[in-house]
Design a protein around this motif. Structure first.
Motif, PDB file in Angstrom:
ATOM      1  N   GLN A   8       0.837  -1.200   0.000  1.00  0.00           N
ATOM      2  CA  GLN A   8       0.000   0.000   0.000  1.00  0.00           C
ATOM      3  C   GLN A   8       0.868   1.245   0.000  1.00  0.00           C
ATOM      4  N   TRP A   9       0.513   2.209  -0.862  1.00  0.00           N
ATOM      5  CA  TRP A   9       1.135   3.536  -0.793  1.00  0.00           C
ATOM      6  C   TRP A   9       0.300   4.378   0.168  1.00  0.00           C
ATOM      7  N   ASP A  23       7.465  11.668   0.486  1.00  0.00           N
ATOM      8  CA  ASP A  23       6.092  12.171   0.609  1.00  0.00           C
ATOM      9  C   ASP A  23       5.119  11.027   0.869  1.00  0.00           C
ATOM     10  N   LEU A  24       5.375   9.888   0.227  1.00  0.00           N
ATOM     11  CA  LEU A  24       4.553   8.696   0.397  1.00  0.00           C
ATOM     12  C   LEU A  24       5.440   7.551   0.874  1.00  0.00           C
ATOM     13  N   SER A  25       4.835   6.558   1.510  1.00  0.00           N
ATOM     14  CA  SER A  25       5.568   5.369   1.953  1.00  0.00           C
ATOM     15  C   SER A  25       4.890   4.128   1.379  1.00  0.00           C
ATOM     16  N   LEU A  26       5.712   3.196   0.880  1.00  0.00           N
ATOM     17  CA  LEU A  26       5.191   1.921   0.394  1.00  0.00           C
ATOM     18  C   LEU A  26       5.323   0.905   1.528  1.00  0.00           C
ATOM     19  N   VAL A  27       4.196   0.532   2.119  1.00  0.00           N
ATOM     20  CA  VAL A  27       4.196  -0.362   3.273  1.00  0.00           C
ATOM     21  C   VAL A  27       3.591  -1.708   2.877  1.00  0.00           C
ATOM     22  N   GLU A  28       3.903  -2.727   3.651  1.00  0.00           N
ATOM     23  CA  GLU A  28       3.389  -4.065   3.387  1.00  0.00           C
ATOM     24  C   GLU A  28       2.614  -4.574   4.588  1.00  0.00           C
ATOM     25  N   GLY A  29       1.538  -5.290   4.311  1.00  0.00           N
ATOM     26  CA  GLY A  29       0.730  -5.887   5.363  1.00  0.00           C
ATOM     27  C   GLY A  29       0.074  -7.141   4.842  1.00  0.00           C
ATOM     28  N   ALA A  30      -0.780  -7.712   5.639  1.00  0.00           N
ATOM     29  CA  ALA A  30      -1.472  -8.934   5.242  1.00  0.00           C
ATOM     30  C   ALA A  30      -2.615  -8.623   4.285  1.00  0.00           C
ATOM     31  N   VAL A  31      -2.905  -9.553   3.412  1.00  0.00           N
ATOM     32  CA  VAL A  31      -4.074  -9.435   2.551  1.00  0.00           C
ATOM     33  C   VAL A  31      -5.317  -9.505   3.437  1.00  0.00           C
ATOM     34  N   PRO A  32      -6.258  -8.574   3.290  1.00  0.00           N
ATOM     35  CA  PRO A  32      -7.442  -8.576   4.165  1.00  0.00           C
ATOM     36  C   PRO A  32      -8.284  -9.833   3.996  1.00  0.00           C
ATOM     37  N   VAL A  33      -8.940 -10.230   5.075  1.00  0.00           N
ATOM     38  CA  VAL A  33      -9.827 -11.392   5.080  1.00  0.00           C
ATOM     39  C   VAL A  33     -11.256 -10.894   5.241  1.00  0.00           C
ATOM     40  N   PRO A  34     -12.161 -11.245   4.333  1.00  0.00           N
ATOM     41  CA  PRO A  34     -13.524 -10.696   4.403  1.00  0.00           C
ATOM     42  C   PRO A  34     -14.357 -11.340   5.508  1.00  0.00           C
ATOM     43  N   ALA A  35     -15.163 -10.516   6.170  1.00  0.00           N
ATOM     44  CA  ALA A  35     -16.182 -10.991   7.097  1.00  0.00           C
ATOM     45  C   ALA A  35     -17.491 -11.150   6.324  1.00  0.00           C
ATOM     46  N   ASP A  36     -18.550 -11.535   7.011  1.00  0.00           N
ATOM     47  CA  ASP A  36     -19.845 -11.680   6.346  1.00  0.00           C
ATOM     48  C   ASP A  36     -20.232 -10.384   5.640  1.00  0.00           C
ATOM     49  N   GLY A  37     -20.610 -10.491   4.368  1.00  0.00           N
ATOM     50  CA  GLY A  37     -21.030  -9.336   3.585  1.00  0.00           C
ATOM     51  C   GLY A  37     -19.885  -8.603   2.903  1.00  0.00           C
ATOM     52  N   GLU A  38     -18.652  -9.001   3.166  1.00  0.00           N
ATOM     53  CA  GLU A  38     -17.500  -8.320   2.587  1.00  0.00           C
ATOM     54  C   GLU A  38     -16.877  -9.147   1.463  1.00  0.00           C
ATOM     55  N   GLY A  68      -0.987   8.795   6.799  1.00  0.00           N
ATOM     56  CA  GLY A  68      -1.034   7.384   7.163  1.00  0.00           C
ATOM     57  C   GLY A  68      -2.065   6.573   6.412  1.00  0.00           C
ATOM     58  N   ASP A  69      -2.983   7.238   5.694  1.00  0.00           N
ATOM     59  CA  ASP A  69      -4.011   6.524   4.934  1.00  0.00           C
ATOM     60  C   ASP A  69      -3.529   6.211   3.521  1.00  0.00           C
ATOM     61  N   VAL A  70      -4.151   5.210   2.919  1.00  0.00           N
ATOM     62  CA  VAL A  70      -3.823   4.806   1.550  1.00  0.00           C
ATOM     63  C   VAL A  70      -4.220   5.911   0.575  1.00  0.00           C
ATOM     64  N   GLY A  95     -13.979   0.787  -9.181  1.00  0.00           N
ATOM     65  CA  GLY A  95     -14.436   1.642  -8.102  1.00  0.00           C
ATOM     66  C   GLY A  95     -13.272   2.346  -7.445  1.00  0.00           C
ATOM     67  N   SER A  96     -13.494   2.840  -6.233  1.00  0.00           N
ATOM     68  CA  SER A  96     -12.463   3.563  -5.499  1.00  0.00           C
ATOM     69  C   SER A  96     -11.708   2.574  -4.613  1.00  0.00           C
ATOM     70  N   PHE A  97     -10.564   2.073  -5.110  1.00  0.00           N
ATOM     71  CA  PHE A  97      -9.825   1.014  -4.431  1.00  0.00           C
ATOM     72  C   PHE A  97      -8.507   1.495  -3.830  1.00  0.00           C
ATOM     73  N   GLY A  98      -7.924   2.561  -4.375  1.00  0.00           N
ATOM     74  CA  GLY A  98      -6.688   3.095  -3.835  1.00  0.00           C
ATOM     75  C   GLY A  98      -5.434   2.429  -4.374  1.00  0.00           C
ATOM     76  N   TRP A  99      -4.295   3.030  -4.004  1.00  0.00           N
ATOM     77  CA  TRP A  99      -2.989   2.543  -4.466  1.00  0.00           C
ATOM     78  C   TRP A  99      -2.559   1.369  -3.598  1.00  0.00           C
ATOM     79  N   GLN A 100      -3.063   0.179  -3.902  1.00  0.00           N
ATOM     80  CA  GLN A 100      -2.736  -1.017  -3.137  1.00  0.00           C
ATOM     81  C   GLN A 100      -3.027  -2.253  -3.988  1.00  0.00           C
ATOM     82  N   ASP A 101      -2.481  -3.385  -3.542  1.00  0.00           N
ATOM     83  CA  ASP A 101      -2.684  -4.633  -4.278  1.00  0.00           C
ATOM     84  C   ASP A 101      -4.064  -5.214  -4.045  1.00  0.00           C
ATOM     85  N   TYR A 102      -4.573  -5.094  -2.818  1.00  0.00           N
ATOM     86  CA  TYR A 102      -5.853  -5.690  -2.450  1.00  0.00           C
ATOM     87  C   TYR A 102      -6.696  -4.667  -1.687  1.00  0.00           C
TER      88      TYR A 102
END
Length: 334
Positions: A8-9, A23-38, A68-70, A95-102
């Motif tokens: 994520q940028w 100005d921006l930081s490229l950070v790494e985290g876990a791929v999100p896991v969907p809950a019900d409805g996601e 700190g936000d994407v 849609g509006s997904f942002g600068w990220q892989d997932y």
């Protein structure tokens, strides 16, 4: 792109001019896991708009993206994990997904099934670019058959589409662009009647020759000296649509924007100059998409894109717009 890591940028600090390291930081985290409805979308393509630098840099017509936000961006992708029956795995979406892989999404978020077979067209003519060109040209500029329409930034994303819409409405369209390659694209690909190369021609003199009776519509994306030349060549009752003014967006990176000396021509020529935001017409987006898709399907509008590659190159891809390096819609394939 790793299937187990989400890059994520995020905004690290407010830029001063174009984006620079830090100005921006490229950070790494876990791929999100969907809950019900996601559901989770793997982002495949990002769209770039000049206004994104505003979103990152300061409060404007909307609050700046929090530190700190994407980085926000319109994008296309594919559903890869889902606990929402409306968005099954394998569905292509935009849609509006942002600068990220997932991106983790749910009902009510800004996401719809892909509006075209191609992600490129979906993010260009059938995205924010097409909406801006459509409402700016049909609601503010309002060209009529036989009008002379001037479009600055004609080789850019919005300008190239706006000029094609003016042609559909029966106008004679003159583009303004920088360089031989862009000028050729404006006439040979986008189908404008003529194009002025501001790098090698005097814009005011060229307009006098191409439109001796004056210009009925100006669709303005550049500002500064280009706008001033257009104001000097208005016809009686002309409409100037202020879509953008990229020459003044990052003054520390560009030559100082020239002063507007010919604004009194608006009064003398009984003309109007009006700005707008595409979100003013949000309740009519479906109407615009239907018209734009019909024009694409019958070949009345050509979708023109400039595709860069790699999420790591997102900051420089946005900078390309301000340096005049893109031709057509600036996109990035992840």
């Amino acid at each position: 792109m790793s299937e187990s890591t989400n890059r994520q940028w995020v905004v690290a600090k407010r830029p001063q001019g174009l984006l620079r390291p830090g100005d921006l930081s490229l950070v790494e985290g876990a791929v999100p896991v969907p809950a019900d409805g996601e559901f989770v979308v793997r982002v495949t393509h990002l769209a770039f708009e000049p206004t994104q630098l505003y979103w990152i840099s300061f409060d404007s017509y909307r609050p700046a993206i929090p530190i700190g936000d994407v980085v926000e961006s319109y994008a296309a992708g594919e559903v890869v994990h889902s606990r929402n029956e409306k968005f099954p795995v394998g569905l292509k979406v935009q849609g509006s997904f942002g600068w990220q892989d997932y991106c983790l999404l749910k009902d009510g978020d800004d996401v719809v099934p892909l509006r075209a077979d191609s992600e490129l067209t979906a993010l260009n003519v059938l995205g924010l670019t097409g909406l801006t060109a459509y409402f700016g040209m049909t609601e503010i500029a309002r060209p009529e058959k036989g009008d002379v329409v001037v479009v600055s930034g004609a080789a850019g994303a919005t300008g190239s589409v706006a000029g094609q819409i003016a042609r559909i409405r029966g106008a004679r369209v003159i583009g303004i662009a920088g360089g031989e390659e862009k000028s050729r694209l404006v006439t040979e690909t986008a189908g404008f009647d003529a194009c002025i190369d501001y790098k090698t021609q005097d814009v005011g003199e060229a307009l006098q020759k191409l439109a001796p009776d004056g210009v009925n519509v100006v669709f303005e994306n550049v500002g500064g000296a280009v706008l001033d030349a257009a104001l000097a060549n208005l016809a009686i009752g002309a409409r100037v649509c202020l879509c953008g003014g990229i020459s003044s967006y990052v003054p520390d990176e560009n030559a100082p924007s020239a002063a507007i000396n010919n604004y009194m021509q608006l009064g003398l020529r009984r003309s109007t100059m009006t700005g707008f935001l595409v979100y003013d017409y949000q309740d009519r987006f479906a109407e615009a998409f239907a018209a734009l898709k019909a024009w694409l399907d019958d070949g009345a509008i050509i979708s023109i894109e400039d595709v860069q590659h790699g999420l790591e190159n997102a900051p420089e891809t946005l900078n390309r717009i301000y340096r005049g390096q893109n031709v057509g819609k600036q996109l990035l394939a992840l």
